[in-house]
Design a protein around this motif. Structure first.
Motif, PDB file in Angstrom:
ATOM      1  N   SER A   1       5.916   0.304   6.457  1.00  0.00           N
ATOM      2  CA  SER A   1       5.040   1.059   7.376  1.00  0.00           C
ATOM      3  C   SER A   1       4.763   2.363   6.684  1.00  0.00           C
ATOM      4  O   SER A   1       3.578   3.045   6.934  1.00  0.00           O
TER       5      SER A   1
ATOM      6  N   THR B   1      -5.648  -1.808   4.794  1.00  0.00           N
ATOM      7  CA  THR B   1      -4.401  -2.475   5.130  1.00  0.00           C
ATOM      8  C   THR B   1      -4.430  -4.090   4.433  1.00  0.00           C
ATOM      9  O   THR B   1      -3.367  -4.411   3.902  1.00  0.00           O
TER      10      THR B   1
ATOM     11  N   TRP C   1       1.900   2.003   4.361  1.00  0.00           N
ATOM     12  CA  TRP C   1       0.840   1.892   4.984  1.00  0.00           C
ATOM     13  C   TRP C   1       0.036   3.150   5.561  1.00  0.00           C
ATOM     14  O   TRP C   1      -0.997   3.536   5.656  1.00  0.00           O
TER      15      TRP C   1
ATOM     16  N   LEU D   1      -3.585  -3.154   0.648  1.00  0.00           N
ATOM     17  CA  LEU D   1      -2.188  -2.873   0.619  1.00  0.00           C
ATOM     18  C   LEU D   1      -1.402  -4.237   0.902  1.00  0.00           C
ATOM     19  O   LEU D   1      -0.322  -4.299  -0.045  1.00  0.00           O
TER      20      LEU D   1
ATOM     21  N   THR E   1      -3.459   4.390   4.249  1.00  0.00           N
ATOM     22  CA  THR E   1      -4.592   4.444   5.134  1.00  0.00           C
ATOM     23  C   THR E   1      -5.029   5.691   5.467  1.00  0.00           C
ATOM     24  O   THR E   1      -6.214   5.826   5.824  1.00  0.00           O
TER      25      THR E   1
END
Length: 298
Positions: free
Chosen positions: A285, A135, A288, A138, A292
């Protein structure tokens, strides 16, 4: 070293939150340093800096007989007709010329390569070995792309300001509303416009970051991001699709011109800010979620 120093207890370790913050700042600093030192980045900034100079030289040559440039003389970006009277307008003309194509294409190249470039170069898994977390990595990459948006915009503004001052007279600025403001206030509004243009690119930057998480090929990610830009730009010009235009990320990009009104007209700039925030949230989002859960093998 004194006896007191020898017997002093060791300093307590930094709390976990402080260590995480230091790791994040370190990653961001590394990302910015790497990005700004790449020849590709320098070449993109060089092209952006050359555009205002070329516009200024063309106007200088084309109006050497004292005629006025502008839409009546063959069209072109907004504010061209005012450049010959006031070189400060070259800043606004250059931003009008670069924002639809050159600036977002440069951002698309940087954003598209941000993750995919690391994967294709085999360095992504080594970055993930560091105790920083996906996270934060990124976020650091997205922050570095946003910094590039601002740097690229400021390069255009600085180049246009220098070329405009060298090639044309400078002085008071006549606003779109017909009122006159001082040169100092004109410079201030040029700075505000630069920030507005940079903010206009945050949604597209998030989209490019998302595309970059979908592939291990930096070239493919850059091409796909630029392809999306061109496609959306075409859609935004089709009158048959006027109902969807307000939801396309480039629709309000030229709303920065309202900063040259007196008083300033904020409505479309507020819509642009809200639209960019939505795009940044949605595609940030998505990036992410993809990054992830991605199986990084290279």
């Amino acid at each position: 070293m004194s006896q007191a120093e020898l017997t002093a207890p060791p300093a307590p370790p930094a709390p976990p939150a402080a260590r995480r913050a230091l790791w994040t700042l370190g990653i961001l600093r590394s990302e910015l340093t790497t990005m700004l030192r790449r020849w590709r980045t320098l070449a993109l900034l060089g092209v952006l800096a050359a555009v205002p100079v070329l516009i200024g030289i063309a106007l200088r040559i084309g109006t050497g007989d004292g005629s006025q440039a502008g839409p009546g003389g063959g069209g072109g970006p907004a504010f061209l007709s005012q450049v010959t009277d006031n070189g400060l307008f070259l800043v606004f003309a250059a931003l009008s010329a670069t924002l639809p194509v050159f600036l977002p294409m440069a951002v698309g190249v940087i954003a598209g390569d941000s993750v995919a470039g690391e994967a294709s170069g085999g360095t992504l898994r080594y970055l993930l070995v560091a105790p920083a977390g996906r996270t934060r990595l990124l976020l650091a990459k997205y922050a570095s792309v946003l910094v590039f948006c601002l740097v690229a915009t400021l390069v255009v503004v600085a180049s246009a300001l220098a070329a405009g001052a060298l090639l044309f007279p400078v002085g008071e600025v006549t606003t779109i509303s017909g009122t006159r403001i001082g040169f100092g206030e004109g410079l201030l509004r040029a700075g505000l416009i630069a920030v507005a243009v940079a903010v206009s690119l945050v949604g597209f930057a998030a989209l490019g970051l998302f595309v970059s998480t979908l592939t291990n090929s930096g070239i493919a990610a850059m091409a796909a991001t630029v392809g999306v830009l061109i496609t959306v730009q075409i859609l935004d010009t089709m009158p048959q699709l006027h109902g969807m235009h307000p939801y396309l990320f480039p629709h309000y990009w030229l709303s920065f011109t309202d900063l040259l009104r007196d008083p300033v007209y904020w409505d479309e700039m507020a819509r642009n800010l809200g639209l960019q925030a939505v795009y940044a949230a949605v595609f940030g989002s998505a990036a992410w979620a993809r990054f992830t859960t991605r199986d990084v093998t290279v």
